[in-house]
Scaffold this motif. Structure first.
Motif, mmCIF file in Angstrom:
data_model
loop_
_atom_site.group_PDB
_atom_site.id
_atom_site.type_symbol
_atom_site.label_atom_id
_atom_site.label_comp_id
_atom_site.label_asym_id
_atom_site.label_seq_id
_atom_site.Cartn_x
_atom_site.Cartn_y
_atom_site.Cartn_z
ATOM 1 N N ARG A 1 0.836 -1.201 0.000
ATOM 2 C CA ARG A 1 0.000 0.000 0.000
ATOM 3 C C ARG A 1 0.864 1.242 0.000
ATOM 4 O O ARG A 1 1.863 1.305 0.688
ATOM 5 C CB ARG A 1 -0.897 0.014 1.239
ATOM 6 C CG ARG A 1 -2.087 -0.907 1.087
ATOM 7 C CD ARG A 1 -2.781 -1.125 2.393
ATOM 8 N NE ARG A 1 -2.985 0.149 3.094
ATOM 9 C CZ ARG A 1 -3.948 0.352 3.958
ATOM 10 N NH1 ARG A 1 -4.785 -0.603 4.239
ATOM 11 N NH2 ARG A 1 -4.064 1.507 4.562
ATOM 12 N N ALA B 1 -8.327 -5.008 -1.488
ATOM 13 C CA ALA B 1 -9.655 -4.556 -1.074
ATOM 14 C C ALA B 1 -10.613 -4.554 -2.265
ATOM 15 O O ALA B 1 -11.772 -4.974 -2.162
ATOM 16 C CB ALA B 1 -9.567 -3.155 -0.467
ATOM 17 N N GLN B 2 -10.083 -4.112 -3.405
ATOM 18 C CA GLN B 2 -10.885 -4.060 -4.620
ATOM 19 C C GLN B 2 -11.248 -5.478 -5.075
ATOM 20 O O GLN B 2 -12.383 -5.749 -5.470
ATOM 21 C CB GLN B 2 -10.029 -3.390 -5.684
ATOM 22 C CG GLN B 2 -10.778 -2.587 -6.689
ATOM 23 C CD GLN B 2 -9.775 -1.943 -7.645
ATOM 24 O OE1 GLN B 2 -8.625 -1.690 -7.282
ATOM 25 N NE2 GLN B 2 -10.193 -1.715 -8.863
ATOM 26 N N LEU C 1 -8.590 -8.107 5.545
ATOM 27 C CA LEU C 1 -7.881 -7.202 4.637
ATOM 28 C C LEU C 1 -6.450 -6.994 5.104
ATOM 29 O O LEU C 1 -5.520 -6.920 4.303
ATOM 30 C CB LEU C 1 -8.598 -5.857 4.546
ATOM 31 C CG LEU C 1 -9.767 -5.833 3.570
ATOM 32 C CD1 LEU C 1 -10.422 -4.461 3.580
ATOM 33 C CD2 LEU C 1 -9.291 -6.177 2.164
#
Lengths: 173, 211
Positions: A60, B21-22, B77
């Motif tokens: 991320r 997440a998508q 997640l």
């Protein structure tokens, strides 16, 4: 990494090169302790790089990069150690005597080199992979040489990498 | 192959998978749709479902399953990432367990002892054990598939958490069908069904989530 995900190939290549050096130094230190050689190190480096590449969507942008890389490297190192588990143990003293003096290890070829896995691919796939890997062609150049579209070359390349990763995983079980 | 050659290959590959997440959203939506379809075919809502919205026991039953979806979902997640530290994300799950224990204690105090077993056994206990896992199956497949394409470094745990999310989905659906609202029933049978789905998730995770 952000530039790489955005599609900047030069930035990504530079990042991977830097990562490969960092991994080589760190993995080699760990693997030498357990009686492994440089070829094993290179194998672990390559498998880690492949994993980093195929799992880069799990990083991320707001997360620190080093812990993410280190976690993948640790996972691959554990695999490597598990795989070599059956090997005879080398006594610690003997192992330390063998330690070479060079601080920055040189790049060597891996034992069970990812290259051997190229035998899994068909002729066209192998032509693409070898053209890009050894001759340093871009996807577009490989496409022109083989009379394919650039998109098709990229999809093939991606599938080949996924296939290599799957094969490595199968060999571990 | 030399590492430099591998680098050429990797740098030329620009295809990136979507963020976890998508992906979870994309797989879970069809998974939930399958679960709802199954629910409508084999179960359906109970006749007094609207009237029950004023029953604290019914609301509790729904809320605790919904909370399980959210708490386990957040943890799921997190576990898609290799460097996952579960730390504080375990707290909501513990709070759910605490809420369940409080509800059970309250129920034991409210009901006369003679009716405890009746409340816990209910009318539908075997259906509860069968239908929650049935409704959870498609969401479990969806969450495990997402995990497989991500990078979990604790496969069994990730699989178990996928099981918790899925059991929560199955639990919410089943809750609107099942006539038994006592927290004693919920703790015993929903609890067993949830543990079963989590165990299946953990076993499957340990097998298929290595990469």
């Amino acid at each position: 990494m952000q530039a790489a995900i955005a599609g900047n190939e030069t930035a990504y290549h530079g990042l991977l090169l830097e990562l490969s050096r960092w991994l080589r130094t760190r993995l080699r230190a760990r693997l030498l302790q357990t009686g492994h050689g440089d070829a094993d190190t290179e194998e672990a480096v390559q498998e880690t790089l492949l994993a980093i590449h195929l799992k880069r969507h799990t990083w991320r942008r707001d997360a620190p990069f080093v812990p993410w890389v280190a976690a993948i490297a640790r996972n691959k190192l554990v695999d490597q150690l598990r795989r070599r588990h059956r090997r005879a143990e080398v006594p610690l003293d003997e192992m330390l005597d063998d330690l070479p003096d060079t601080p920055q290890p040189e790049q060597t070829s891996a034992t069970r080199d990812i290259g051997h896995l190229l035998n899994l691919l068909d002729e066209r796939q192998r032509a693409i992979v070898l053209g890009v890997a050894i001759e340093g062609r871009t996807a577009r150049e490989a496409a022109v040489a083989l009379g394919m579209s650039e998109g098709a070359v990229r999809v093939t390349l991606h599938r080949c990498l996924q296939r290599l990763a799957r094969r490595i995983r199968e060999e571990q079980t | 192959m030399k590492t430099d050659e591998l680098l050429n290959l990797l740098a030329a590959d620009r295809i990136t998978a979507p963020a976890p997440a998508q992906q979870l959203l994309r797989t879970l939506l069809p998974g939930v749709a399958v679960a709802i379809t199954l629910y409508l075919i084999v179960a359906g809502w109970r006749a007094d479902v609207i009237a029950s919205l004023s029953s604290p026991r019914f609301i509790f039953k729904l809320a605790i399953n919904a909370a399980l979806i959210l708490a386990a979902g957040a943890l799921l997640l997190r576990l898609t990432r290799p460097e996952a530290i579960t730390g504080k994300l375990r707290i909501p799950l513990l709070l759910i367990l605490a809420a369940l224990l409080i509800a059970v204690t309250t129920e034991l105090l409210l009901l006369p002892q003679a009716t405890w077993w009746q409340a816990a056994h209910g009318h539908n206990s075997t259906w509860c054990l069968r239908l929650i896992p049935t409704f959870a199956a498609a969401p479990l497949a969806a969450t495990l598939y997402t995990l497989r394409r991500a990078a979990p470094t604790r496969p069994a745990m990730a699989g178990a958490v996928a099981g918790l999310v899925s059991a929560g989905i199955g639990g919410v659906l089943y809750a609107t069908h099942c006539p038994d609202d006592s927290p004693l029933f919920v703790a015993l049978w929903y609890g067993l069904a949830t543990a079963l789905v989590a165990a299946v998730g953990a076993l499957a995770g340990a097998r298929i989530l290595r990469w």
